[in-house]
Design an enzyme around this catalytic site. Structure first.
Site, PDB file in Angstrom:
ATOM      1  N   CYS A 129      -5.198  -9.064   7.267  1.00 23.45           N
ATOM      2  CA  CYS A 129      -4.559 -10.258   6.690  1.00 23.45           C
ATOM      3  C   CYS A 129      -3.036 -10.275   6.888  1.00 23.45           C
ATOM      4  CB  CYS A 129      -4.899 -10.373   5.210  1.00 23.45           C
ATOM      5  SG  CYS A 129      -4.903  -8.809   4.329  1.00 23.45           S
ATOM      6  N   HIS A 241      -0.179 -13.222   0.162  1.00 26.52           N
ATOM      7  CA  HIS A 241       0.677 -12.119   0.613  1.00 26.52           C
ATOM      8  C   HIS A 241       2.029 -12.689   1.037  1.00 26.52           C
ATOM      9  CE1 HIS A 241      -2.776  -9.651   0.376  1.00 26.52           C
ATOM     10  NE2 HIS A 241      -2.993  -9.391   1.653  1.00 26.52           N
TER      11      HIS A 241
END
Ligand SMILES: NC(=O)c1ccc[n+]([C@@H]2O[C@H](COP(=O)([O-])OP(=O)(O)OC[C@H]3O[C@@H](n4cnc5c(N)ncnc54)[C@H](OP(=O)(O)O)[C@@H]3O)[C@@H](O)[C@H]2O)c1
Length: 340
Positions: A129, A241
């Site tokens: 990710c 994130h």
């Protein structure tokens, strides 16, 4: 229009649920949805396009007639089940780290290297990710100015660890509110009100496996000549994130041009107006498809340097969306599984 039988392996997990939602929201042409998970979850129901689908067991025989199998059940499951699914005729798009560095397996971010899908052998890997959102933002800059070095620090949400970690952060918040002692099982320390410089296991070189994924996957997807110096940190955010990225390029950068390139890049949204306090945050990215870029500023401490802040939804572009986009490219290119 051709429709596809799609299996989702790990359907009851954080990414699996997001995959079902993403397939539906993007109108992927599905003839049959086949949610699969471990035996203990078999028989449970998931909703797809308003209808209940029953969760089956991910095992030999479960992939017969499946066109595309989206895997998010962890590396151990992928090691065993991805070759079985491919042998039964499905094209596997795997979210785990199991196959990413296999030279026979394309590692793909559709905005960055879609052509790597050509000639696939039945298993395709979805990158980590943190790597995905970083490379979506850096690709247009690399094409124009050639990146030599990346120094990156991540600020990663607990959903990157999965459903159990989301529950652990919520439980610690509740324990704090009640004045109770906090319990930690998923992480080695309390995550609430904390920042852990530790994601995945520590390796002999002192880096964590998560950090080395960012190095190795950047080399495989974008350019093996780029030096990558990462620090990966887990923070008490549920979803999204963030990354502080510093790059050095071969050619001198023009900041206005960098902004233009990013604004025109697929999958990128520039949010960068400090005067109006406009910069991306994890909460802004929650549930969104784009990778958000802000705090763009030249770095005067090196010859051709730039600092930037990059935010993405780890469950979405960092996992489910990227996998579904790969399936969309496969469908567009008419790439068939090898076994058929
Ligand atoms: N979360 C993210 O942001 C992210 C991003 C990129 C990639 N990934 C990768 O995606 C994978 C899944 O992550 P996640 O966050 O969704 O984890 P998760 O919430 O723990 O979900 C995993 C699901 O797979 C099931 N499962 C475990 N072993 C299985 C097997 N052998 N066969 C079928 N199902 C099995 C689990 O069941 P039980 O829980 O009951 O064991 C659970 O329902 C991991 O490889 C992860 O590294 C995650």
């Amino acid at each position: 229009m051709k429709k596809y039988c799609v299996a989702v392996v790990g359907a009851m997990g954080a990414v699996g649920r997001e995959m079902l939602k993403t397939l539906e929201q993007r109108g992927f042409p599905v003839s049959e949805i086949r949610p699969l998970d471990i035996e203990a979850n078999a028989g449970k129901k998931v909703l797809y396009e308003g209808r209940e689908a029953t969760v089956g067991v991910a095992a030999k025989g479960a992939f017969v007639d499946v066109d595309i199998a989206l895997f998010s059940a962890g590396a151990d499951a992928s090691l065993v089940l991805a070759p079985i699914a491919a042998a039964e005729g499905a094209v596997v798009v795997d979210n785990s780290s199991q196959w990413r560095m296999d030279p026979e397996v394309p590692l793909v971010v559709p905005e960055v290297n879609p052509d790597a899908l050509d000639g696939h052998k039945g298993i395709i890997a979805n990158p980590n990710c943190s790597t995905i959102q970083m490379l979506v933002a850096l690709k247009p800059i690399h094409d124009a100015y050639k990146i030599k070095r990346i120094v990156v620090a991540t600020y990663q949400a607990v959903s990157g660890t999965g459903a159990a970690a989301i529950a652990e952060l919520a439980a610690q918040a509740e324990q704090f509110a009640k004045g109770e002692p906090m319990t930690a099982k998923v992480y080695p320390r309390q995550i609430l009100f904390n920042a852990l410089p530790h994601i995945d296991v520590f390796l002999d070189n002192g880096y964590t496996k998560e950090e080395m994924k960012m190095v190795n996957e950047t080399h495989k997807i974008l350019d093996p000549a780029i030096s990558v110096s990462p620090t990966a940190v887990r923070i008490p955010v549920f979803r999204g994130h963030s990354e502080a990225i510093n790059i050095e390029t071969e050619r001198p950068m023009d900041l206005a041009d960098v902004r233009r390139l990013l604004a025109a890049a697929p999958g990128v949204k520039v949010v960068d107006d400090p005067a109006k306090l406009a910069y991306p945050t994890a909460l802004d990215a929650d549930g969104k498809d784009e990778v958000f870029v802000g705090r763009l500023r030249l770095d005067p401490t090196v010859p051709n340097g730039l600092n930037m802040w990059v935010v993405g939804d780890n469950l979405r572009k960092g996992a489910a969306l990227n996998a579904v986009q790969i399936a969309e490219v496969l469908a567009r290119k008419g790439l068939e599984p090898k076994a058929r």
